[in-house]
Design an enzyme around this catalytic site. Sequence first.
Site, PDB file in Angstrom:
ATOM      1  N   CYS A   1      43.526  41.691  46.208  1.00 40.20           N
ATOM      2  CA  CYS A   1      44.962  41.487  45.231  1.00 40.20           C
ATOM      3  C   CYS A   1      45.792  42.143  46.734  1.00 40.20           C
ATOM      4  O   CYS A   1      46.002  43.376  47.063  1.00 40.20           O
ATOM      5  CB  CYS A   1      44.761  42.009  44.537  1.00 40.20           C
ATOM      6  SG  CYS A   1      46.993  42.123  43.729  1.00 40.20           S
TER       7      CYS A   1
ATOM      8  N   TYR B   1      51.593  31.488  45.572  1.00 39.63           N
ATOM      9  CA  TYR B   1      51.731  31.203  43.284  1.00 39.63           C
ATOM     10  C   TYR B   1      52.575  29.545  43.202  1.00 39.63           C
ATOM     11  O   TYR B   1      51.889  28.959  42.209  1.00 39.63           O
ATOM     12  CB  TYR B   1      51.949  32.379  43.591  1.00 39.63           C
ATOM     13  CG  TYR B   1      50.731  33.407  43.609  1.00 39.63           C
ATOM     14  CD1 TYR B   1      49.195  33.382  42.460  1.00 39.63           C
ATOM     15  CD2 TYR B   1      50.938  34.240  44.214  1.00 39.63           C
ATOM     16  CE1 TYR B   1      48.524  34.392  42.500  1.00 39.63           C
ATOM     17  CE2 TYR B   1      49.853  35.037  45.055  1.00 39.63           C
ATOM     18  CZ  TYR B   1      48.985  35.492  43.595  1.00 39.63           C
ATOM     19  OH  TYR B   1      48.082  36.346  44.052  1.00 39.63           O
TER      20      TYR B   1
END
Length: 325
Positions: free
Chosen positions: A61, A192
């Site tokens: 992550c 994103y």
Amino acid sequence: MAYVEKSSFERDMNYIPDRITAEPGKSRDTLAHQGVAGPDVEHTTWPVEPGRYRLVAAKACPWANRAIIVRALLGLQDVISLGMPGPTHDERSWTFDLDPGGVDPVLGYERLQQAYFERIPDYPRGITVPAMVDVPSKAVVTNDFPWITHDLFFEWTEHHKEGAPDLWPAEVREEMETVMKRVFTEVNNGVYRCGFAGTQEAYEDAYDRLWTAMDWLEERLSDRRYLMGDAITEADVRLFTTLARFDAVYHGHFKCNRQKLTELPALWGYARDLYSIPEFGENTDFEQIKQHYYVVHKDVNPTGIVPKGPDPAVWLEPHDRASLG
């Protein structure tokens, strides 16, 4: 990392806002991180105490990877323990499948969700990393990722290793806040916004915004070694974790494909320069990164096929940026 599904991607920035400070009830720095750390809410503070907290952070992550890198840069490995979930997870939670028996050896949990529920039963939001967990109670303290790295620097100062870098230099801090805000909104979050766009119009708007910012960074880094000058700062950590994932994931998986990172001379040299620093390179795991995105994002990659490339050996090529600072 939680997000809100609409035609345009919106990140859920509501986190558990507690902080760990050297003096409970006070903090050594009061910058608000407007636009970076989420809503302005009252913080509950916990005391700095070596050995009390466990940082749970997955190398896969980018937001958690920041905390792992900062912990290493500051030399806090013997002060704050590290729990690392595996790269994939289901809808419920990150899991400790890299540990023997799939159980975190300190917390005794199979799922990070258990630490959240210990603190807030039936916690209603996403179970995110990084998370600071109070080992005695086995309850999560905070998952507010920008504040976690901020406080590792400002609040754990007495426990930093000798010669630890000044990640928040006072003389450039105001400008650095502006730079980090743009990096977050347009690059860290921008990829994103491309990948989870719900319409062609939303995607193209996100794409244009991302590449406007990437061009700005390419120009900024053409005559300075790091984002703020001659030394690494928190701003570099925040940008690096996105760049490390760019060609392996964001270029194809998130359709950020105007150019590869390797085709941007200043940014590519800068990224390799940071990667050559052990605290950055040794905490970057390209296989875990690819497993996470290509397996977990079933809506983007329904087959679950993980690409073999790109070859990570290119990250070891000389960066030739020492002359800049």
